[in-house]
Design a protein around this motif. Structure first.
Motif, PDB file in Angstrom:
ATOM      1  N   LEU A 173       6.871  69.972  64.189  1.00  0.00           N
ATOM      2  CA  LEU A 173       6.856  68.758  64.892  1.00  0.00           C
ATOM      3  C   LEU A 173       7.677  68.674  65.742  1.00  0.00           C
ATOM      4  O   LEU A 173       8.878  69.015  65.328  1.00  0.00           O
ATOM      5  CB  LEU A 173       7.102  67.653  63.632  1.00  0.00           C
ATOM      6  CG  LEU A 173       7.229  66.414  63.788  1.00  0.00           C
ATOM      7  CD1 LEU A 173       5.781  65.870  64.632  1.00  0.00           C
ATOM      8  CD2 LEU A 173       7.509  65.569  62.855  1.00  0.00           C
ATOM      9  N   ALA A 174       7.117  68.269  67.138  1.00  0.00           N
ATOM     10  CA  ALA A 174       8.183  68.100  68.211  1.00  0.00           C
ATOM     11  C   ALA A 174       8.028  66.379  68.743  1.00  0.00           C
ATOM     12  O   ALA A 174       7.055  66.054  68.891  1.00  0.00           O
ATOM     13  CB  ALA A 174       7.760  68.837  69.192  1.00  0.00           C
ATOM     14  N   LEU A 175       9.026  65.842  68.736  1.00  0.00           N
ATOM     15  CA  LEU A 175       9.305  64.693  69.093  1.00  0.00           C
ATOM     16  C   LEU A 175       9.683  64.736  70.796  1.00  0.00           C
ATOM     17  O   LEU A 175      10.830  65.169  70.952  1.00  0.00           O
ATOM     18  CB  LEU A 175      10.135  63.740  68.350  1.00  0.00           C
ATOM     19  CG  LEU A 175       9.612  63.518  67.060  1.00  0.00           C
ATOM     20  CD1 LEU A 175      10.558  62.831  66.208  1.00  0.00           C
ATOM     21  CD2 LEU A 175       8.202  63.145  66.994  1.00  0.00           C
ATOM     22  N   ALA A 176       8.860  64.258  71.724  1.00  0.00           N
ATOM     23  CA  ALA A 176       9.518  64.219  73.129  1.00  0.00           C
ATOM     24  C   ALA A 176       9.156  62.973  73.687  1.00  0.00           C
ATOM     25  O   ALA A 176       8.897  62.967  74.948  1.00  0.00           O
ATOM     26  CB  ALA A 176       8.738  65.408  73.865  1.00  0.00           C
ATOM     27  N   GLY A 177       8.888  61.743  72.955  1.00  0.00           N
ATOM     28  CA  GLY A 177       8.637  60.499  73.574  1.00  0.00           C
ATOM     29  C   GLY A 177       9.453  59.570  73.042  1.00  0.00           C
ATOM     30  O   GLY A 177      10.484  59.637  72.435  1.00  0.00           O
ATOM     31  N   THR A 178       8.892  58.263  72.788  1.00  0.00           N
ATOM     32  CA  THR A 178       9.463  57.238  72.258  1.00  0.00           C
ATOM     33  C   THR A 178       8.930  56.755  70.992  1.00  0.00           C
ATOM     34  O   THR A 178       7.569  56.429  70.930  1.00  0.00           O
ATOM     35  CB  THR A 178       9.500  56.007  73.296  1.00  0.00           C
ATOM     36  OG1 THR A 178      10.119  56.397  74.415  1.00  0.00           O
ATOM     37  CG2 THR A 178      10.266  54.726  72.466  1.00  0.00           C
ATOM     38  N   VAL A 179       9.765  56.404  69.924  1.00  0.00           N
ATOM     39  CA  VAL A 179       9.150  56.007  68.607  1.00  0.00           C
ATOM     40  C   VAL A 179       9.982  54.689  68.362  1.00  0.00           C
ATOM     41  O   VAL A 179      11.344  54.774  68.362  1.00  0.00           O
ATOM     42  CB  VAL A 179       9.419  56.884  67.523  1.00  0.00           C
ATOM     43  CG1 VAL A 179       9.012  56.456  66.184  1.00  0.00           C
ATOM     44  CG2 VAL A 179       8.512  58.250  67.805  1.00  0.00           C
ATOM     45  N   GLY A 180       9.337  53.449  68.310  1.00  0.00           N
ATOM     46  CA  GLY A 180      10.064  52.401  68.068  1.00  0.00           C
ATOM     47  C   GLY A 180      11.021  52.119  66.751  1.00  0.00           C
ATOM     48  O   GLY A 180      11.807  51.352  66.536  1.00  0.00           O
ATOM     49  N   GLY A 181      10.042  52.780  65.689  1.00  0.00           N
ATOM     50  CA  GLY A 181      10.456  52.482  64.375  1.00  0.00           C
ATOM     51  C   GLY A 181      11.147  53.742  63.725  1.00  0.00           C
ATOM     52  O   GLY A 181      11.702  54.492  64.339  1.00  0.00           O
ATOM     53  N   ASP A 182      11.127  53.952  62.442  1.00  0.00           N
ATOM     54  CA  ASP A 182      11.761  55.187  61.698  1.00  0.00           C
ATOM     55  C   ASP A 182      10.404  56.128  62.014  1.00  0.00           C
ATOM     56  O   ASP A 182       9.631  56.099  62.131  1.00  0.00           O
ATOM     57  CB  ASP A 182      11.895  54.637  60.171  1.00  0.00           C
ATOM     58  CG  ASP A 182      12.701  53.588  59.997  1.00  0.00           C
ATOM     59  OD1 ASP A 182      13.687  53.339  60.871  1.00  0.00           O
ATOM     60  OD2 ASP A 182      12.519  52.754  59.122  1.00  0.00           O
ATOM     61  N   VAL A 183      11.159  57.548  61.636  1.00  0.00           N
ATOM     62  CA  VAL A 183      10.453  58.600  61.518  1.00  0.00           C
ATOM     63  C   VAL A 183      10.796  59.488  60.164  1.00  0.00           C
ATOM     64  O   VAL A 183      12.018  59.578  59.771  1.00  0.00           O
ATOM     65  CB  VAL A 183      10.904  59.859  62.580  1.00  0.00           C
ATOM     66  CG1 VAL A 183      10.181  61.038  62.485  1.00  0.00           C
ATOM     67  CG2 VAL A 183      10.360  59.108  64.092  1.00  0.00           C
ATOM     68  N   GLN A 184       9.736  59.685  59.374  1.00  0.00           N
ATOM     69  CA  GLN A 184       9.938  60.487  58.058  1.00  0.00           C
ATOM     70  C   GLN A 184       9.001  61.500  58.112  1.00  0.00           C
ATOM     71  O   GLN A 184       8.052  61.287  58.355  1.00  0.00           O
ATOM     72  CB  GLN A 184       9.743  59.261  57.096  1.00  0.00           C
ATOM     73  CG  GLN A 184       9.751  59.957  55.607  1.00  0.00           C
ATOM     74  CD  GLN A 184       9.427  58.886  54.569  1.00  0.00           C
ATOM     75  OE1 GLN A 184       9.280  57.969  54.650  1.00  0.00           O
ATOM     76  NE2 GLN A 184       9.813  59.560  53.461  1.00  0.00           N
ATOM     77  N   ALA A 185       9.560  62.906  57.849  1.00  0.00           N
ATOM     78  CA  ALA A 185       8.810  63.956  58.142  1.00  0.00           C
ATOM     79  C   ALA A 185       9.122  64.853  57.013  1.00  0.00           C
ATOM     80  O   ALA A 185      10.322  65.154  56.578  1.00  0.00           O
ATOM     81  CB  ALA A 185       8.996  64.421  59.554  1.00  0.00           C
ATOM     82  N   ASP A 186       8.211  65.711  56.738  1.00  0.00           N
ATOM     83  CA  ASP A 186       8.241  66.964  55.774  1.00  0.00           C
ATOM     84  C   ASP A 186       7.796  68.173  56.711  1.00  0.00           C
ATOM     85  O   ASP A 186       6.709  68.357  57.000  1.00  0.00           O
ATOM     86  CB  ASP A 186       7.396  66.745  54.603  1.00  0.00           C
ATOM     87  CG  ASP A 186       7.831  67.873  53.600  1.00  0.00           C
ATOM     88  OD1 ASP A 186       8.216  68.734  53.790  1.00  0.00           O
ATOM     89  OD2 ASP A 186       6.849  67.872  52.502  1.00  0.00           O
ATOM     90  N   VAL A 187       8.653  69.042  57.259  1.00  0.00           N
ATOM     91  CA  VAL A 187       8.312  69.850  58.084  1.00  0.00           C
ATOM     92  C   VAL A 187       8.620  71.348  57.603  1.00  0.00           C
ATOM     93  O   VAL A 187       9.582  71.586  56.552  1.00  0.00           O
ATOM     94  CB  VAL A 187       8.979  69.464  59.434  1.00  0.00           C
ATOM     95  CG1 VAL A 187       8.355  68.137  60.228  1.00  0.00           C
ATOM     96  CG2 VAL A 187      10.716  69.447  59.279  1.00  0.00           C
ATOM     97  N   GLY A 188       8.383  72.120  58.471  1.00  0.00           N
ATOM     98  CA  GLY A 188       8.736  73.485  58.170  1.00  0.00           C
ATOM     99  C   GLY A 188       9.998  73.972  58.915  1.00  0.00           C
ATOM    100  O   GLY A 188      10.844  73.235  58.957  1.00  0.00           O
ATOM    101  N   SER A 189      10.220  75.357  58.691  1.00  0.00           N
ATOM    102  CA  SER A 189      11.452  75.691  58.896  1.00  0.00           C
ATOM    103  C   SER A 189      11.561  76.447  60.359  1.00  0.00           C
ATOM    104  O   SER A 189      10.549  77.001  60.712  1.00  0.00           O
ATOM    105  CB  SER A 189      12.142  76.629  58.048  1.00  0.00           C
ATOM    106  OG  SER A 189      13.297  77.229  58.320  1.00  0.00           O
TER     107      SER A 189
END
Length: 484
Positions: A173-189
């Motif tokens: 998962l890559a975040l490269a923009g704008t998120v107005g709220g919360d981010v909740q993630a279950d991701v790899g390593s």
């Protein structure tokens, strides 16, 4: 004692499967609750096009190899196809199931998409929530999502703008923009190996590094909460307005590593042998006539068995597709007639029948066919095709299965052996069952005309009531019809 470990992708499968189930339910619900005839437009062909100057005043239900919307759909768009492209405007909801979905235009409400690849271009606008499941999600810079994002995928790259929250289950998962709220993630390593497979589509699929990554362009208006085997890679320029919460995933240090090399090959072969041997014992015990009869057919009529094996597989595939298409068409028709309850029953019945056909074919090909071929091969090697004693039959079965497992382990040759065994074994079973059904019908006719059950009909051919192994001149032996 514990150590950090990458989150196995299997641990994220429940999220992905849940999303796929929800998407399927949404698509089925929209189908079964379709309004009366005339309140929706249906289009189904190889290429479906809504031209740039075209306006569809109602909901649009479309299916095809390629579906392109350059114009305007006033209602909802329910679409299934190989490639779906939205360049125009969908004023209602978008519900799509396809290999590739490209959104370059506007969706006026929610977008629910199940696809290998979902791409939101620079001009893409989704007014409300985006729910998606598949292999890859990419939102390019300039793409806008007015609500929340709920995703389950192998990888996701969010470079656009999300006004609401982001909830994700992904290996990368890559975040490269704008998120107005919360981010909740279950991701790899970050130390996970990248996927060796990527879908072949008409759009370029970006490569996203395993784990969670926030670039310098990332802007989060709420909290960041994530689970992973390693900490996220957060660039110095990334801005997070809320708190960062990290839950490290750990596994038991004592858990042994998966074997590799020759040991893994040996264990795989042992598992296969034990599985087939147990199934074979049950067949010899519970269905001795079936084992002896199918083995006799394979010895005496091998090429007929091969042909019927191929025809059975092909016929099952055709039947599954035909049942699915018929159920969907009946569901659409009954839904348009506002008979939603009956439409649901028809669709569910079709899905259950398809499931039975697929599971039956898989079990026959993977388990029963190797048992039949192994039992036949072992009998030929020991020069005793129909051993009278149960113990000798078990020995014959074990020898044949051992040879099969050894051949399966040979590189390049193994898949060919598995295919031939599936075709020959399945075909022998089908031929024997067909002969058994014919003998049973002849037996019932004989009883209905007052002749003794064992006396053949005067008009019947000499081979109608004859067991298939008699064509080769050998009987299965007195012990073949009952276990000892």
């Amino acid at each position: 004692m514990s150590r950090t470990s990458p989150v196995p992708f299997l641990l994220r499968l429940p999220t992905l499967l849940t999303l796929l189930t929800l998407l399927a339910a949404a698509l089925a619900g929209a189908l079964l609750t379709a309004p009366a005839a005339g309140a929706a437009e249906l289009r189904g062909e190889e290429d479906v096009l809504v031209a740039a100057d075209e306006v569809v005043d109602d909901d649009l239900y479309a299916a095809g190899g390629t579906v392109v919307v350059d114009g305007t759909v006033r209602g909802d768009l329910l679409v299934a196809g190989g490639t779906v492209t939205i360049n125009g405007t969908v004023e209602g909801d978008l519900m799509a199931a396809a290999q590739t979905v490209v959104i370059e235009g506007t969706v006026g409400d929610d977008a629910r998409v199940a696809a290998q690849v979902l791409l939101l271009g620079e001009e893409a606008r989704v007014a409300d929530d985006l729910v998606t499941a598949g292999y890859s999600l990419q939102a390019r810079p300039g793409a806008e999502i007015g609500g929340d994002v709920l995703l389950g995928a192998y990888q996701a790259l969010l470079s656009g703008t999300v006004d609401g929250d982001v909830t994700a289950g992904a290996a990368a998962l890559a975040l490269a923009g704008t998120v107005g709220g919360d981010v909740q993630a279950d991701v790899g390593s970050a130390d996970e190996v990248g996927a060796a497979w990527a879908p072949t589509t008409e759009v370029v699929v970006p490569r996203v590094d395993p784990g969670l990554t926030l670039t310098d362009a990332a802007r989060l208006g709420g909290d960041l909460s994530y689970r992973s085997g390693t900490e996220a890679s957060i660039a110095p320029g990334a801005e997070i307005a809320g708190e960062v919460s990290y839950e490290q995933v750990a596994v038991d240090e004592a858990r042994p590593a998966e074997p590799t090399g020759p040991l893994a090959l040996l264990l795989d072969g042992l598992r296969l042998f034990v599985t087939l041997f147990v199934v074979g014992l049950l067949v010899l015990w519970l269905l001795p006539r079936t084992a002896a009869g199918a083995s006799g057919v394979l010895r005496t009529r091998p090429w007929l068995s091969l042909g019927w094996g191929a025809l059975t597989i092909a016929g099952t595939v055709v039947a599954v597709i035909a049942v699915l298409v018929l159920a969907v068409l009946l569901g659409i028709g009954l839904g348009l007639l506002t008979l939603g309850g009956l439409a649901a029953a028809v669709v569910v019945t079709g899905l259950v029948l398809d499931l039975v056909l697929v599971v039956g074919l898989v079990l026959a090909v993977s388990l029963l066919a190797p048992v039949v071929v192994g039992y036949t091969a072992g009998g030929l090697l020991l020069r005793d095709p129909a051993p009278p004693r149960f113990g000798k039959r078990v020995l014959v079965l074990a020898l044949g299965l051992l040879i099969y497992v050894l051949l399966r382990a040979v590189p390049f040759l193994g898949p060919v052996v598995a295919l031939l065994v599936a075709l020959f074994g399945l075909g022998a079973l089908v031929v024997w069952l067909w002969d058994a059904a014919r003998r049973s019908r002849a037996h019932r006719r004989g009883r209905g005309t007052g002749r003794p059950p064992g006396e053949p009909s005067p008009t019947a051919g000499s081979t109608t009531a004859r067991p298939p192994w008699q064509a080769g001149g050998s009987a299965p032996g007195p012990g073949a019809d009952a276990p000892r």
